[in-house]
Design a protein around this motif. Structure first.
Motif, mmCIF file in Angstrom:
data_model
loop_
_atom_site.group_PDB
_atom_site.id
_atom_site.type_symbol
_atom_site.label_atom_id
_atom_site.label_comp_id
_atom_site.label_asym_id
_atom_site.label_seq_id
_atom_site.Cartn_x
_atom_site.Cartn_y
_atom_site.Cartn_z
ATOM 1 N N GLY A 1 -99.075 -14.869 -109.014
ATOM 2 C CA GLY A 1 -100.498 -14.494 -108.995
ATOM 3 C C GLY A 1 -100.663 -13.157 -109.701
ATOM 4 N N HIS A 2 -101.604 -13.072 -110.645
ATOM 5 C CA HIS A 2 -101.753 -11.826 -111.411
ATOM 6 C C HIS A 2 -103.201 -11.335 -111.414
ATOM 7 N N SER A 3 -103.883 -11.475 -110.256
ATOM 8 C CA SER A 3 -105.265 -10.978 -110.208
ATOM 9 C C SER A 3 -105.266 -9.459 -110.308
ATOM 10 N N GLU A 4 -106.424 -8.919 -110.728
ATOM 11 C CA GLU A 4 -106.534 -7.459 -110.884
ATOM 12 C C GLU A 4 -106.400 -6.767 -109.539
ATOM 13 N N ILE A 5 -106.808 -7.471 -108.470
ATOM 14 C CA ILE A 5 -106.875 -6.793 -107.171
ATOM 15 C C ILE A 5 -105.576 -6.909 -106.378
ATOM 16 N N VAL A 6 -104.759 -7.924 -106.665
ATOM 17 C CA VAL A 6 -103.523 -8.087 -105.882
ATOM 18 C C VAL A 6 -102.273 -8.078 -106.780
ATOM 19 N N GLY A 7 -102.089 -9.146 -107.572
ATOM 20 C CA GLY A 7 -100.830 -9.301 -108.312
ATOM 21 C C GLY A 7 -100.525 -8.143 -109.252
ATOM 22 N N ALA B 1 -99.596 -14.413 -104.092
ATOM 23 C CA ALA B 1 -101.049 -14.191 -103.928
ATOM 24 C C ALA B 1 -101.775 -15.126 -104.871
ATOM 25 N N VAL B 2 -101.937 -16.360 -104.434
ATOM 26 C CA VAL B 2 -102.535 -17.396 -105.277
ATOM 27 C C VAL B 2 -103.786 -17.991 -104.619
ATOM 28 N N GLY B 3 -103.687 -18.270 -103.330
ATOM 29 C CA GLY B 3 -104.816 -18.927 -102.657
ATOM 30 C C GLY B 3 -104.623 -20.433 -102.564
#
Ligand SMILES: NC(=O)C1=CN([C@@H]2O[C@H](COP(=O)(O)OP(=O)(O)OC[C@H]3O[C@@H](n4cnc5c(N)ncnc54)[C@H](OP(=O)(O)O)[C@@H]3O)[C@@H](O)[C@H]2O)C=CC1
Ligand SMILES: Nc1nc(=O)c2c([nH]1)NC[C@@H]1CN(c3ccc(C(=O)N[C@@H](CCC(=O)O)C(=O)O)cc3)C=[N+]21
Length: 306
Positions: A169-175, A212-214
């Motif tokens: 997971g590479h979101s701005e808020i977590v990954g 952190a994927v959901g």
């Protein structure tokens, strides 16, 4: 859910408790100095994971002595109206911190909203001017979930220097922020996302695996290196076998716990620490505002009084 008493579980409760006790002390001092902390949460529309988060923010803020207010807006609101509301909060001296709950409806850009929050009130470190700090190894105010996940990894006692870490997971808020925080600690970091050819092949090499994927049960036992630490960040609502709604992570905990040396439960893992760090960040923001206030007015006032 009650978990067996097993040292493989990395529980967030005790870590969160430690942080909240320290925040409560800081909040008491700040109030005595005439700077009572106040956190505002902005929610747009309805999302289960946000509801859980906000409910816990309210409860823990009360425990810590931080004033908490939720502003809820309908999913039909325009970006302009939301930006105006944020500007109003920026200008309100009683407001210490503002958090924009994600996700927001598709017609609104979350980036625009985050950029509208004054950097001094940005308690998640998500303003484009704040997120750069973690690239420069300035880590005192980092995105809450990323900081919480790293905090739990520290509980294992593993040496982070040279540790093989894989983040799914590479979101701005977590990954992405987890990757920067761990690079600062000297870990060797691989980041996977939906275009990664084989998430499993990368995941199996990891001494520490962050997810952190959901997607419930995305990570199965055969994707985990024996002895690894598995940090499950997912917060997914699903209907359990008894027909009631429950929260599960992204890891198939029942099978992975037999392979991993450490695993975070969901609930009871990263989530409680995320909330505690949000409150700690509120106090960091307050102390920055306080310092600016003093350097702008304080000295002059004191000199005038003498
Ligand atoms: N515990 C806590 O404190 C928090 C928990 N959460 C939870 O963490 C989860 C993730 O949140 P968030 O980061 O905001 O979510 P996003 O939807 O923003 O990001 C999900 C990420 O997963 C990647 N992805 C999607 N499918 C796959 C796949 N099959 N294999 C590998 N990567 C994949 C996406 O890649 P791409 O962009 O390339 O599609 C994206 O980078 C959610 O369950 C959320 O509720 C979130 C914040 C705090
Ligand atoms: N801008 C933004 N930042 C976020 O960090 C963010 C967000 N938006 N949107 C929603 C997701 C989800 N999230 C949670 C954090 C803690 C719990 C939490 O406290 N969980 C506890 C309690 C569970 C319960 O009460 O049932 C636990 O896991 O044990 C849950 C969910 C943060 N998120």
């Amino acid at each position: 859910m009650s978990l067996p008493d097993d040292s493989r579980y990395l529980r967030g409760g005790p870590v969160a408790q430690r942080i909240i006790v320290a925040v409560r002390e800081d909040a008491k001092i700040a109030k005595a100095e005439g700077f009572p902390p106040k956190l505002i949460s902005i929610t747009v529309g309805d999302t289960d994971a946000v509801d859980v988060y906000v409910r816990n923010q309210r409860a823990k803020a009360q425990l810590a002595g931080i004033d908490f207010e939720e502003r809820r807006f309908p999913a039909t609101i325009t970006s302009g109206e939301l930006e105006a509301a944020i500007h109003g909060l920026n200008a309100d001296p009683r407001v210490t911190g503002i958090i924009i709950q994600r996700p927001v409806p598709a017609h609104i850009s979350v980036k625009t909203l985050q950029a509208a929050v004054h950097p001094l009130k940005d308690v998640e470190g998500m303003h484009p001017a704040s997120i750069g700090n973690i690239v420069y190894n300035q880590l005192d105010l980092a995105p809450c979930t990323a900081a919480a996940s790293v905090e739990l990894l520290r509980e294992t006692g593993l040496d982070l220097k040279g540790l093989e870490v894989v983040i799914v997971g590479h979101s701005e808020i977590v990954g992405k922020p987890i990757a920067f925080l761990l690079m600062s600690e000297g870990a060797t970091v691989t980041v996977c996302h939906h275009m990664t050819r084989s998430v499993a092949a990368h995941a199996r090499r990891a001494d520490a695996l962050f997810v952190a994927v959901g997607k419930p049960r995305l990570i199965k036992a055969d994707m985990v290196k024996p002895g690894a630490a598995v940090i499950d960040i997912g917060i997914n609502s699903e209907i359990g076998p008894d027909g009631t709604s429950r929260i599960v992570g992204d890891v198939d905990t029942d099978s992975v716990k037999d392979v991993a040396s450490w695993i975070t439960p969901v609930p009871g893992g990263v989530g409680p620490i995320t909330v505690a760090i949000l409150l700690r960040n509120t106090m960091v923001a307050l102390s920055r505002q306080h310092a600016l206030y003093e350097s702008t007015y304080g000295t002059a006032d004191r000199l005038a009084a003498e």
